[in-house]
Motif scaffolding. Sequence first.
Motif, short mmCIF file in Angstrom:
data_model
loop_
_atom_site.label_atom_id
_atom_site.label_comp_id
_atom_site.label_asym_id
_atom_site.label_seq_id
_atom_site.Cartn_x
_atom_site.Cartn_y
_atom_site.Cartn_z
N THR A 181 27.48 -38.67 -3.85
CA THR A 181 26.26 -39.49 -3.97
C THR A 181 25.04 -38.66 -3.58
OG1 THR A 181 27.55 -41.40 -3.28
CG2 THR A 181 25.16 -41.66 -3.25
N ASP A 182 25.16 -37.92 -2.46
CA ASP A 182 24.06 -37.08 -2.00
C ASP A 182 23.64 -36.08 -3.08
OD1 ASP A 182 24.49 -38.35 0.40
OD2 ASP A 182 25.55 -36.68 1.32
N LEU A 185 22.04 -37.77 -6.11
CA LEU A 185 20.68 -38.20 -5.77
C LEU A 185 19.73 -37.00 -5.77
CD1 LEU A 185 18.59 -40.25 -4.74
CD2 LEU A 185 19.41 -39.80 -2.41
N ALA A 186 20.18 -35.87 -5.23
CA ALA A 186 19.34 -34.67 -5.18
C ALA A 186 18.93 -34.24 -6.58
CB ALA A 186 20.09 -33.54 -4.46
N ALA A 189 16.55 -36.84 -8.19
CA ALA A 189 15.21 -36.74 -7.58
C ALA A 189 14.46 -35.52 -8.13
CB ALA A 189 15.33 -36.67 -6.06
N THR A 209 10.44 -40.61 -5.46
CA THR A 209 11.89 -40.43 -5.31
C THR A 209 12.43 -41.17 -4.09
OG1 THR A 209 11.65 -38.40 -4.00
CG2 THR A 209 11.80 -38.15 -6.40
N ALA A 210 11.54 -41.54 -3.14
CA ALA A 210 12.00 -42.34 -2.00
C ALA A 210 12.50 -43.70 -2.49
CB ALA A 210 10.87 -42.51 -0.98
N ALA A 213 15.89 -43.28 -3.69
CA ALA A 213 16.82 -43.21 -2.55
C ALA A 213 17.16 -44.60 -2.03
CB ALA A 213 16.22 -42.35 -1.43
N VAL A 214 16.14 -45.47 -1.95
CA VAL A 214 16.38 -46.84 -1.47
C VAL A 214 17.31 -47.58 -2.43
CG1 VAL A 214 15.31 -49.08 -0.99
CG2 VAL A 214 14.23 -46.97 -0.17
N VAL A 216 19.51 -46.30 -4.49
CA VAL A 216 20.87 -45.74 -4.34
C VAL A 216 21.51 -46.28 -3.07
CG1 VAL A 216 22.18 -43.61 -3.97
CG2 VAL A 216 20.40 -43.68 -5.72
N GLY A 217 20.75 -46.32 -1.98
CA GLY A 217 21.26 -46.82 -0.71
C GLY A 217 21.72 -48.27 -0.79
N LEU A 218 20.98 -49.07 -1.56
CA LEU A 218 21.32 -50.49 -1.69
C LEU A 218 22.57 -50.69 -2.55
CD1 LEU A 218 17.76 -52.00 -2.25
CD2 LEU A 218 19.25 -52.41 -0.28
N VAL A 220 25.06 -48.23 -3.30
CA VAL A 220 26.28 -47.51 -2.93
C VAL A 220 26.76 -47.96 -1.56
CG1 VAL A 220 27.26 -45.23 -2.46
CG2 VAL A 220 25.54 -45.50 -4.24
N LYS A 221 28.02 -48.31 -1.46
CA LYS A 221 28.59 -48.65 -0.16
C LYS A 221 28.96 -47.33 0.55
CE LYS A 221 28.61 -53.17 -0.68
NZ LYS A 221 27.23 -53.14 -1.11
N ALA A 222 28.61 -47.25 1.84
CA ALA A 222 28.84 -46.00 2.56
C ALA A 222 30.31 -45.64 2.61
CB ALA A 222 28.30 -46.10 3.97
N LEU B 35 22.63 -50.44 6.71
CA LEU B 35 21.85 -50.18 5.50
C LEU B 35 20.66 -49.28 5.82
CD1 LEU B 35 21.35 -50.76 2.49
CD2 LEU B 35 19.94 -52.71 3.18
N ARG B 38 21.89 -45.79 6.30
CA ARG B 38 22.29 -45.13 5.05
C ARG B 38 21.05 -44.68 4.28
NH1 ARG B 38 25.82 -48.92 3.42
NH2 ARG B 38 24.66 -49.84 1.70
N ILE B 39 20.07 -45.57 4.17
CA ILE B 39 18.85 -45.22 3.44
C ILE B 39 18.12 -44.09 4.16
CG2 ILE B 39 16.56 -46.08 2.77
CD1 ILE B 39 17.92 -48.74 2.09
N LEU B 42 19.45 -40.94 3.01
CA LEU B 42 19.21 -40.63 1.59
C LEU B 42 17.76 -40.25 1.30
CD1 LEU B 42 21.41 -43.42 -0.09
CD2 LEU B 42 21.92 -40.97 0.10
N ILE B 45 16.93 -36.58 1.50
CA ILE B 45 17.58 -35.83 0.40
C ILE B 45 16.71 -35.93 -0.85
CG2 ILE B 45 19.57 -35.83 -1.17
CD1 ILE B 45 21.32 -36.61 1.23
N ALA B 46 16.25 -37.15 -1.17
CA ALA B 46 15.44 -37.34 -2.37
C ALA B 46 14.11 -36.60 -2.25
CB ALA B 46 15.20 -38.83 -2.59
N LEU B 47 13.43 -36.77 -1.13
CA LEU B 47 12.10 -36.16 -0.98
C LEU B 47 12.18 -34.64 -0.97
CD1 LEU B 47 10.45 -38.42 1.76
CD2 LEU B 47 9.96 -38.41 -0.68
N SER B 49 14.53 -32.71 -2.20
CA SER B 49 14.93 -32.21 -3.52
C SER B 49 13.74 -32.23 -4.47
CB SER B 49 16.06 -33.05 -4.10
OG SER B 49 17.13 -33.10 -3.20
#
Lengths: 222, 103
Positions: A181-182, A185-186, A189, A209-210, A213-214, A216-218, A220-222, B35, B38-39, B42, B45-47, B49
């Motif tokens: 997932t990481d 996402l990279a 982004a 891209t933030a 990320a949000v 994706v976070g919502l 994807v289950k960790a 949550l 987790r965010i 992430l 990573i997004a910023l 990248s």
Amino acid sequence: MSRVSSPTFRDSLSVSFTVGAYGVAFGAAAVANGFSVVQSCLLSLLTFSGASQFAVIGVIGAGGSAISGIATASLLGFRNGLYGVLMAPILKVRGFKRLVAAHITIDESTGVSLSQEARGPEAMREGFWLTGFGVFIFWNLFTLAGALGAKAMGDPSAWGLDAAVPAAFLGLVWPRLKSSTDKTLAIIAAVFAIATTPFLPAGLPIIGTAVIAVIVGLRVKA
Amino acid sequence: MNHTLWIGVIGTSAIAYGLKLAGHSVPEKFLSHPLIKRINLLIPIALLSALVAVQSVTTKSAIVIDHRLVGLGAAILTLVLKAPFPIVVLSAAITSAAVYNFF
């Protein structure tokens, strides 16, 4: 027990020096992006959070507005708040000491402190303070050296400074790419930021891209 | 332009410190929601990248492929070889400078 020979002291000092030395890259990059030596040093003294500092000079240097720069830097600085949540019950400090502790709550001080867990709470506190102050001293000295050096160099491209900045960001993100997932996402982004650069005002392709990320976070289950 | 830089310096610093102090002040349960955690992993990573991408292949609002991308390639190579951070940055700078100066 002598402090100098303690393993906690050695851990703190080695982290402080190696991390602090990256300050050269920041100082040089800040000047290459149009910031003055004083402004570069103030960022290291007052913001004192590497990724946020690189972000604000990167976004504004690329022509972004102050708001875009501050927003990107602040989103990156959010994790320091989470470190504070972890560190407060370990440090148990009040008043002025707590104000100082907050300023040096960064990746490295928190990381070294948590890594000392097996040596007990006293070692965890010592690791936090020694690493926090150690990084602060070296980071600021090296920022000044880098800023002055870059000012003396002239054309940043001729010295590779314009490539050093993205390489520094890459070095910061690389160790964070653990799960698939990481990595996905990279890539998303990076592609999003490049693809939207011709159309969006500078800075927005990065902050945008933030939102990804949000999402994706919502999802994807960790 | 100079105003933008100063606002950037002061605004970033004020919010950075505010976030740090807030962490030391809020009750733990407030930020330890899975949550949020987790965010929080992430977003950097997004910023970061996005910053890598924008800083290596764009200039102002144009996509520009030049010596910086060669430098970034060198950085990726050293990271794959597990080199420490200063080596990563230095290899990128040296490679990029070499391309810029000699081609």
